[in-house]
Scaffold this motif. Structure first.
Motif, PDB file in Angstrom:
ATOM      1  N   ILE A  66      -4.315  -5.255   0.105  1.00  0.00           N
ATOM      2  CA  ILE A  66      -3.536  -4.335  -0.722  1.00  0.00           C
ATOM      3  C   ILE A  66      -2.816  -3.302   0.146  1.00  0.00           C
ATOM      4  N   GLU A  67      -3.375  -3.015   1.320  1.00  0.00           N
ATOM      5  CA  GLU A  67      -2.757  -2.051   2.227  1.00  0.00           C
ATOM      6  C   GLU A  67      -1.401  -2.517   2.737  1.00  0.00           C
ATOM      7  N   LYS A  68      -1.115  -3.816   2.617  1.00  0.00           N
ATOM      8  CA  LYS A  68       0.154  -4.338   3.110  1.00  0.00           C
ATOM      9  C   LYS A  68       1.314  -4.019   2.176  1.00  0.00           C
ATOM     10  N   LYS A  69       1.049  -3.578   0.957  1.00  0.00           N
ATOM     11  CA  LYS A  69       2.129  -3.418  -0.014  1.00  0.00           C
ATOM     12  C   LYS A  69       3.107  -2.274   0.261  1.00  0.00           C
ATOM     13  N   PRO A  70       2.879  -1.135   0.882  1.00  0.00           N
ATOM     14  CA  PRO A  70       1.553  -0.610   1.191  1.00  0.00           C
ATOM     15  C   PRO A  70       1.035   0.289   0.066  1.00  0.00           C
ATOM     16  N   LEU A  71      -0.237   0.093  -0.260  1.00  0.00           N
ATOM     17  CA  LEU A  71      -0.950   0.968  -1.181  1.00  0.00           C
ATOM     18  C   LEU A  71      -2.285   1.336  -0.530  1.00  0.00           C
ATOM     19  N   ASN A  72      -2.448   2.581  -0.175  1.00  0.00           N
ATOM     20  CA  ASN A  72      -3.677   3.034   0.481  1.00  0.00           C
ATOM     21  C   ASN A  72      -4.671   3.670  -0.473  1.00  0.00           C
ATOM     22  N   HIS A  73      -4.226   3.968  -1.702  1.00  0.00           N
ATOM     23  CA  HIS A  73      -5.091   4.663  -2.657  1.00  0.00           C
ATOM     24  C   HIS A  73      -5.302   3.841  -3.927  1.00  0.00           C
ATOM     25  N   ALA A 131       0.639  -8.859  -7.063  1.00  0.00           N
ATOM     26  CA  ALA A 131       1.783  -8.043  -6.666  1.00  0.00           C
ATOM     27  C   ALA A 131       3.073  -8.828  -6.785  1.00  0.00           C
ATOM     28  N   PHE A 132       4.068  -8.186  -7.354  1.00  0.00           N
ATOM     29  CA  PHE A 132       5.421  -8.723  -7.417  1.00  0.00           C
ATOM     30  C   PHE A 132       6.163  -8.093  -6.235  1.00  0.00           C
ATOM     31  N   THR A 133       6.474  -8.884  -5.231  1.00  0.00           N
ATOM     32  CA  THR A 133       6.898  -8.337  -3.948  1.00  0.00           C
ATOM     33  C   THR A 133       7.788  -9.334  -3.224  1.00  0.00           C
ATOM     34  N   TYR A 134       8.077  -9.088  -1.960  1.00  0.00           N
ATOM     35  CA  TYR A 134       8.960  -9.895  -1.103  1.00  0.00           C
ATOM     36  C   TYR A 134      10.430  -9.712  -1.479  1.00  0.00           C
ATOM     37  N   ASN A 135      10.767  -9.809  -2.758  1.00  0.00           N
ATOM     38  CA  ASN A 135      12.054  -9.323  -3.233  1.00  0.00           C
ATOM     39  C   ASN A 135      11.781  -8.440  -4.441  1.00  0.00           C
ATOM     40  N   ALA A 180       0.200  -0.305 -10.855  1.00  0.00           N
ATOM     41  CA  ALA A 180       0.529   0.427  -9.627  1.00  0.00           C
ATOM     42  C   ALA A 180       1.904   0.005  -9.150  1.00  0.00           C
ATOM     43  N   ALA A 181       2.494   0.850  -8.305  1.00  0.00           N
ATOM     44  CA  ALA A 181       3.800   0.534  -7.722  1.00  0.00           C
ATOM     45  C   ALA A 181       3.910   1.189  -6.362  1.00  0.00           C
ATOM     46  N   ASN A 182       4.628   0.522  -5.479  1.00  0.00           N
ATOM     47  CA  ASN A 182       5.112   1.190  -4.283  1.00  0.00           C
ATOM     48  C   ASN A 182       6.629   1.200  -4.384  1.00  0.00           C
ATOM     49  N   VAL A 183       7.196   2.392  -4.349  1.00  0.00           N
ATOM     50  CA  VAL A 183       8.639   2.555  -4.522  1.00  0.00           C
ATOM     51  C   VAL A 183       9.268   2.879  -3.178  1.00  0.00           C
ATOM     52  N   ASP A 184      10.261   2.103  -2.793  1.00  0.00           N
ATOM     53  CA  ASP A 184      11.021   2.371  -1.568  1.00  0.00           C
ATOM     54  C   ASP A 184      12.002   3.498  -1.820  1.00  0.00           C
ATOM     55  N   ARG A 213       5.787  11.691 -14.546  1.00  0.00           N
ATOM     56  CA  ARG A 213       5.702  12.531 -15.744  1.00  0.00           C
ATOM     57  C   ARG A 213       5.367  11.762 -17.020  1.00  0.00           C
ATOM     58  N   GLU A 214       5.679  10.457 -17.048  1.00  0.00           N
ATOM     59  CA  GLU A 214       5.575   9.749 -18.320  1.00  0.00           C
ATOM     60  C   GLU A 214       4.737   8.483 -18.290  1.00  0.00           C
ATOM     61  N   THR A 215       4.078   8.185 -17.185  1.00  0.00           N
ATOM     62  CA  THR A 215       3.255   6.972 -17.130  1.00  0.00           C
ATOM     63  C   THR A 215       1.909   7.268 -16.483  1.00  0.00           C
ATOM     64  N   ASP A 216       1.011   6.306 -16.606  1.00  0.00           N
ATOM     65  CA  ASP A 216      -0.273   6.349 -15.899  1.00  0.00           C
ATOM     66  C   ASP A 216      -0.255   5.413 -14.697  1.00  0.00           C
ATOM     67  N   THR A 217       0.906   4.878 -14.374  1.00  0.00           N
ATOM     68  CA  THR A 217       1.023   3.975 -13.236  1.00  0.00           C
ATOM     69  C   THR A 217       0.751   4.732 -11.939  1.00  0.00           C
ATOM     70  N   TRP A 218      -0.186   4.219 -11.133  1.00  0.00           N
ATOM     71  CA  TRP A 218      -0.403   4.815  -9.831  1.00  0.00           C
ATOM     72  C   TRP A 218       0.737   4.377  -8.913  1.00  0.00           C
ATOM     73  N   PHE A 219       1.335   5.313  -8.184  1.00  0.00           N
ATOM     74  CA  PHE A 219       2.426   4.914  -7.302  1.00  0.00           C
ATOM     75  C   PHE A 219       2.386   5.658  -5.976  1.00  0.00           C
ATOM     76  N   GLU A 220       2.900   4.978  -4.977  1.00  0.00           N
ATOM     77  CA  GLU A 220       3.058   5.522  -3.644  1.00  0.00           C
ATOM     78  C   GLU A 220       4.489   5.266  -3.203  1.00  0.00           C
ATOM     79  N   ILE A 221       4.930   5.980  -2.180  1.00  0.00           N
ATOM     80  CA  ILE A 221       6.326   5.923  -1.741  1.00  0.00           C
ATOM     81  C   ILE A 221       6.380   5.449  -0.297  1.00  0.00           C
ATOM     82  N   THR A 222       7.358   4.613   0.015  1.00  0.00           N
ATOM     83  CA  THR A 222       7.580   4.179   1.392  1.00  0.00           C
ATOM     84  C   THR A 222       9.014   4.473   1.804  1.00  0.00           C
ATOM     85  N   THR A 223       9.169   5.022   3.004  1.00  0.00           N
ATOM     86  CA  THR A 223      10.487   5.213   3.601  1.00  0.00           C
ATOM     87  C   THR A 223      10.516   4.519   4.955  1.00  0.00           C
TER      88      THR A 223
END
Length: 364
Positions: A66-73, A131-135, A180-184, A213-223
């Motif tokens: 899961i850390e590869k998505k990356p999601l650490n939490h 995970a829905f990923t790669y594209n 959960a989501a990781n947002v670029d 503000r409006e969801t319970d989705t856990w999310f992290e950010i990647t730059t």
């Protein structure tokens, strides 16, 4: 007569007065004549309606950490069943998965699977989530949402790895299915978005504030830090302060390293020192969790308690070397709650990547 999976009826579109249709899934609002495809290449006007041409077809399936998505939490140390399709609604000149996301050949989609088959394969593989990923899953939202329903029926979590370039209506329906989501967040200037991605910054910021503000989705950010383009101290500080002000201190921020690819092969790789500097800026701005990625950096990969600063999850790249959180996600030293989704921690999956064979399409 059954509809072929590759011609699945799409959502979020409308007929225009001139007979064209407008795709309302992402802020590009592509306007199509019969037979035309949107910029993403996978959404098409066919028979006066919009269809998704990649439903039920994938570029491949893998079991990842899961850390590869990356999601650490988000359930650290767990495994995630990962897949993508083809195409993308951005035009990033620095794309690191260009062979998939920039594909204009649906023959690259050699695997096929129904939503329930994917959920069953993930469960059989012992994965905590899919995970829905790669594209970007935004462009195959109908498929991803159906898979999410099948996953939830089996007690599996769902993860979207996305650039967050999506309209308000579709955003609400899509993220309602995601745990959960990781947002670029590709940069913090609109000039960067326009010149290097063919998109705009504001819709991505809107997605991030919506998630908070409006969801319970856990999310992290990647730059992804690209030398000379989005790695200045001023831009990193402005982005960090915006995150603190609009999203709060507990949203994890990952800084990952660029390598020359696609249409930016003349730009050098990101030095490790740049990632460390960016992490320091984010922490000094007040964020509790900032990480470095794509490099061996134990300090930059470790989760520290924001209360007593003790190292709680020690990582080297995708490998967890030490784990001290309680099952509830609290620091055992001072009792501070660590933001995220946690549970009982067993043997971590590690940094493996295991391809999974599904149904292969016959090309004879």
């Amino acid at each position: 007569m059954s509809i072929p999976e590759s011609h699945y009826p799409a959502r979020w579109w409308r007929v225009l007065p001139d007979g064209r249709i407008e795709c309302d899934l992402c802020p590009r609002f592509c306007k199509l004549h019969e037979g035309q495809r949107g910029l993403c290449f996978v959404r098409k006007m066919e028979g006066g309606k919009m269809v998704l041409t990649t439903y039920g077809r994938s570029s491949g399936f893998c079991v990842d950490p899961i850390e590869k998505k990356p999601l650490n939490h988000f359930y650290p140390g767990s495994s995630v069943f990962s897949f993508g399709t083809a195409g993308c609604n951005l035009a990033c000149k620095f794309c690191q998965n260009w062979d998939i996301s920039k594909s204009r050949e649906t023959d690259t989609l050699m695997d096929r699977a129904s939503p329930d088959e994917i959920a069953a394969a993930a469960e059989k593989s012992g994965c905590k989530s899919v995970a829905f990923t790669y594209n970007d899953p935004v462009i195959f939202a109908e498929y991803a949402m159906d898979v999410a329903d099948a996953c939830h029926a089996r007690g599996l979590k769902t993860v979207a790895v996305t650039a967050g370039y999506i309209t308000e209506e579709a955003r609400r329906e899509f993220f309602a299915k995601m745990d959960a989501a990781n947002v670029d967040l590709k940069a913090f200037t609109d000039d960067f978005y326009v010149q290097l991605t063919g998109a705009h910054l504001q819709p991505v910021l809107d997605t991030l504030t919506y998630l908070k503000r409006e969801t319970d989705t856990w999310f992290e950010i990647t730059t992804l830090l690209i030398p000379g383009h989005n790695d200045s101290d001023a831009e990193i500080e402005a982005m960090s302060r915006w995150i603190l002000r609009e999203l709060g201190p507990d949203v994890p921020l990952h800084f990952s390293a660029f390598h020359p690819d696609w249409k930016m092969r003349d730009v050098p790789p990101t030095p490790a020192a740049t990632l460390t500097r960016a992490r320091d800026i984010a922490l000094q701005a007040g964020l509790h969790y900032a990480y470095t990625g794509n490099v061996h950096d134990t300090t930059g990969g470790t989760t520290y308690c924001p209360g007593c600063h003790a190292p709680l999850i020690v990582r080297d790249w995708y490998r967890i070397d030490d784990y001290k959180l309680t099952p509830d996600g609290d620091c055992p030293h001072c009792g501070s709650a660590i933001a995220g989704r946690f549970g009982a921690f067993g043997h971590p999956f590690g940094n493996r990547r295991i391809p999974v064979a599904m149904h292969r399409e016959d090309r004879a």
